[in-house]
Write a protein that holds these residues in place. Structure first.
Motif, PDB file in Angstrom:
ATOM      1  N   PHE A 106       1.321   5.585   0.307  1.00 26.08           N
ATOM      2  CA  PHE A 106       0.768   6.724   1.042  1.00 26.08           C
ATOM      3  C   PHE A 106       1.592   7.981   0.753  1.00 26.08           C
ATOM      4  CE2 PHE A 106      -1.769   4.100   3.918  1.00 26.08           C
ATOM      5  CZ  PHE A 106      -1.094   2.891   3.864  1.00 26.08           C
ATOM      6  N   GLN A 113      -2.279   4.280   8.955  1.00 23.07           N
ATOM      7  CA  GLN A 113      -1.846   4.700  10.284  1.00 23.07           C
ATOM      8  C   GLN A 113      -2.080   6.194  10.456  1.00 23.07           C
ATOM      9  OE1 GLN A 113       2.115   3.212  11.211  1.00 23.07           O
ATOM     10  NE2 GLN A 113       1.703   1.367  10.016  1.00 23.07           N
ATOM     11  N   PHE A 168      10.876   3.727  11.580  1.00 24.13           N
ATOM     12  CA  PHE A 168      10.064   2.834  12.394  1.00 24.13           C
ATOM     13  C   PHE A 168      10.854   2.349  13.604  1.00 24.13           C
ATOM     14  CE2 PHE A 168       7.176  -0.519  13.432  1.00 24.13           C
ATOM     15  CZ  PHE A 168       7.934  -1.661  13.651  1.00 24.13           C
ATOM     16  N   SER A 209       3.530   0.599   2.899  1.00 21.75           N
ATOM     17  CA  SER A 209       3.241  -0.420   3.880  1.00 21.75           C
ATOM     18  C   SER A 209       3.376  -1.759   3.169  1.00 21.75           C
ATOM     19  CB  SER A 209       1.821  -0.228   4.418  1.00 21.75           C
ATOM     20  OG  SER A 209       1.494  -1.213   5.353  1.00 21.75           O
ATOM     21  N   TYR A 217       1.939  -6.815  10.149  1.00 23.15           N
ATOM     22  CA  TYR A 217       1.817  -5.708  11.078  1.00 23.15           C
ATOM     23  C   TYR A 217       2.163  -4.368  10.468  1.00 23.15           C
ATOM     24  CZ  TYR A 217       1.134  -9.555  14.143  1.00 23.15           C
ATOM     25  OH  TYR A 217       0.649 -10.700  14.718  1.00 23.15           O
ATOM     26  N   ASN A 218       2.706  -4.408   9.243  1.00 18.70           N
ATOM     27  CA  ASN A 218       2.679  -3.243   8.372  1.00 18.70           C
ATOM     28  C   ASN A 218       3.291  -1.983   8.930  1.00 18.70           C
ATOM     29  OD1 ASN A 218       1.535  -4.846   6.472  1.00 18.70           O
ATOM     30  ND2 ASN A 218      -0.542  -4.214   6.911  1.00 18.70           N
ATOM     31  N   LYS A 219       4.550  -2.056   9.281  1.00 19.09           N
ATOM     32  CA  LYS A 219       5.262  -0.818   9.572  1.00 19.09           C
ATOM     33  C   LYS A 219       5.287   0.013   8.300  1.00 19.09           C
ATOM     34  CE  LYS A 219       9.694  -2.808   8.288  1.00 19.09           C
ATOM     35  NZ  LYS A 219      10.975  -3.371   8.781  1.00 19.09           N
ATOM     36  N   LEU A 220       5.356   1.319   8.455  1.00 22.87           N
ATOM     37  CA  LEU A 220       5.510   2.208   7.321  1.00 22.87           C
ATOM     38  C   LEU A 220       6.988   2.445   7.045  1.00 22.87           C
ATOM     39  CD1 LEU A 220       2.752   4.880   7.964  1.00 22.87           C
ATOM     40  CD2 LEU A 220       2.849   3.258   6.078  1.00 22.87           C
ATOM     41  N   THR A 255      -4.185   1.519  -2.402  1.00 19.95           N
ATOM     42  CA  THR A 255      -3.880   0.197  -1.866  1.00 19.95           C
ATOM     43  C   THR A 255      -3.719  -0.880  -2.933  1.00 19.95           C
ATOM     44  OG1 THR A 255      -6.230  -0.208  -1.544  1.00 19.95           O
ATOM     45  CG2 THR A 255      -5.016   0.682   0.321  1.00 19.95           C
ATOM     46  N   PHE A 270       9.342   5.028   5.032  1.00 24.01           N
ATOM     47  CA  PHE A 270       9.232   6.382   4.500  1.00 24.01           C
ATOM     48  C   PHE A 270      10.380   6.717   3.557  1.00 24.01           C
ATOM     49  CE2 PHE A 270       5.835   8.512   6.807  1.00 24.01           C
ATOM     50  CZ  PHE A 270       5.598   7.652   7.862  1.00 24.01           C
ATOM     51  N   GLY A 272      -3.988  -2.146  10.770  1.00 25.34           N
ATOM     52  CA  GLY A 272      -2.585  -2.277  10.425  1.00 25.34           C
ATOM     53  C   GLY A 272      -2.242  -1.691   9.074  1.00 25.34           C
ATOM     54  N   SER A 327       0.864  -1.180   0.000  1.00 23.23           N
ATOM     55  CA  SER A 327       0.000   0.000   0.000  1.00 23.23           C
ATOM     56  C   SER A 327       0.900   1.229   0.000  1.00 23.23           C
ATOM     57  CB  SER A 327      -0.912   0.015   1.233  1.00 23.23           C
ATOM     58  OG  SER A 327      -1.807  -1.063   1.202  1.00 23.23           O
ATOM     59  N   TYR A 334       7.472   5.765  16.001  1.00 17.22           N
ATOM     60  CA  TYR A 334       8.458   6.144  14.990  1.00 17.22           C
ATOM     61  C   TYR A 334       9.281   7.290  15.569  1.00 17.22           C
ATOM     62  CZ  TYR A 334       5.543   3.723  11.516  1.00 17.22           C
ATOM     63  OH  TYR A 334       4.838   2.788  10.811  1.00 17.22           O
TER      64      TYR A 334
END
Lengths: 117, 112
Positions: free
Chosen positions: A34, B101, B45, A93, A102-105, A51, A107, B98, A32, B35
């Motif tokens: 963003f 965010q 993160f 993600s 658990y999809n940490k972002l 997405t 960047f 999830g 996904s 973060y």
């Protein structure tokens, strides 16, 4: 691993100019995507998202299209305003099927936009 | 519109001291994150938390860091013995599923 690359700033534009901020990504599967915006002295605000491939996210005149074939998610706005001056972050993600869910972002480095009257 | 809130907005501490950063996620969210953003650098993160346990942590999140959800509303990040390089903006985020965010305004931590 997954990563995001954004065009370096700062980008300086006159009011009503057309904006493009390039974002490309490297990821397994279908992440996904963003765009977040950070106004001076403030936190991160979600600007738009997409997405799945060919989705177009849009908000406040900003748009970005999820291009799987070019692994890109470029941010565009037809006519910027002084109030759009901020730092813009592209983020992904990871695909749920590969990330464990658990999809940490992740960047990009951020692109500072300055709009002058 | 519900928001993620964080306290304090600014914290100054001496090297070696413990700090606790507090967050109140959006009430029906189940996934929680921390973060950090060192001045002028990328947002990184630190840790994700789901179902009362850490689900993923980064290399940054070493033994000096811990997270806790002590009650039904707060989510905290503790740094046991702060170092100069811990100076950064710390962002809390929460999510229903999830995927998308939502971030708080951040706590700016300065370690002297």
């Amino acid at each position: 691993g997954d990563s995001v690359t954004q065009m370096e700033g700062p980008v300086t534009l006159s009011e009503e100019a057309f904006l493009t901020i390039n974002c490309t990504y490297t990821a397994t599967g279908y992440p996904s995507l963003f765009w977040y915006v950070q106004y001076p002295g403030e936190g991160l605000q979600l600007l738009l998202k997409a997405t799945k491939a060919d989705d177009k996210g849009s908000n406040k005149g900003f748009e970005a299209t999820y291009r799987k074939e070019t692994t890109s998610f470029h941010l565009e706005k037809g006519s910027v305003q002084v109030s759009d001056s901020a730092v813009y972050f592209c983020a992904l993600s990871p695909d749920f099927m590969f990330s464990g869910g658990y999809n940490k972002l992740i960047f990009g480095a951020g692109t500072r936009l300055a709009v002058h009257p | 519109e519900p928001e993620v809130t964080q306290t304090p907005s600014h914290q100054v501490t001496q090297m070696g001291q413990e700090v606790i950063l507090r967050c109140v996620p959006i009430s029906n969210h189940l996934y929680f994150y921390w973060y950090r953003q060192i001045l002028g650098q990328k947002v990184e993160f630190l840790v994700s938390f789901y179902n009362n346990e850490i689900s993923e942590k980064s290399e940054i999140f070493d033994d000096q860091f811990s997270v806790e959800r002590p009650d039904g509303s707060n989510f905290t990040l503790k740094i046991r013995s702060t170092k100069l390089e811990d100076s950064a903006m710390y962002f809390c985020a929460s999510s229903t599923s999830g995927e998308t965010q939502y971030f708080g305004p951040g706590t700016r931590l300065l370690v002297l």
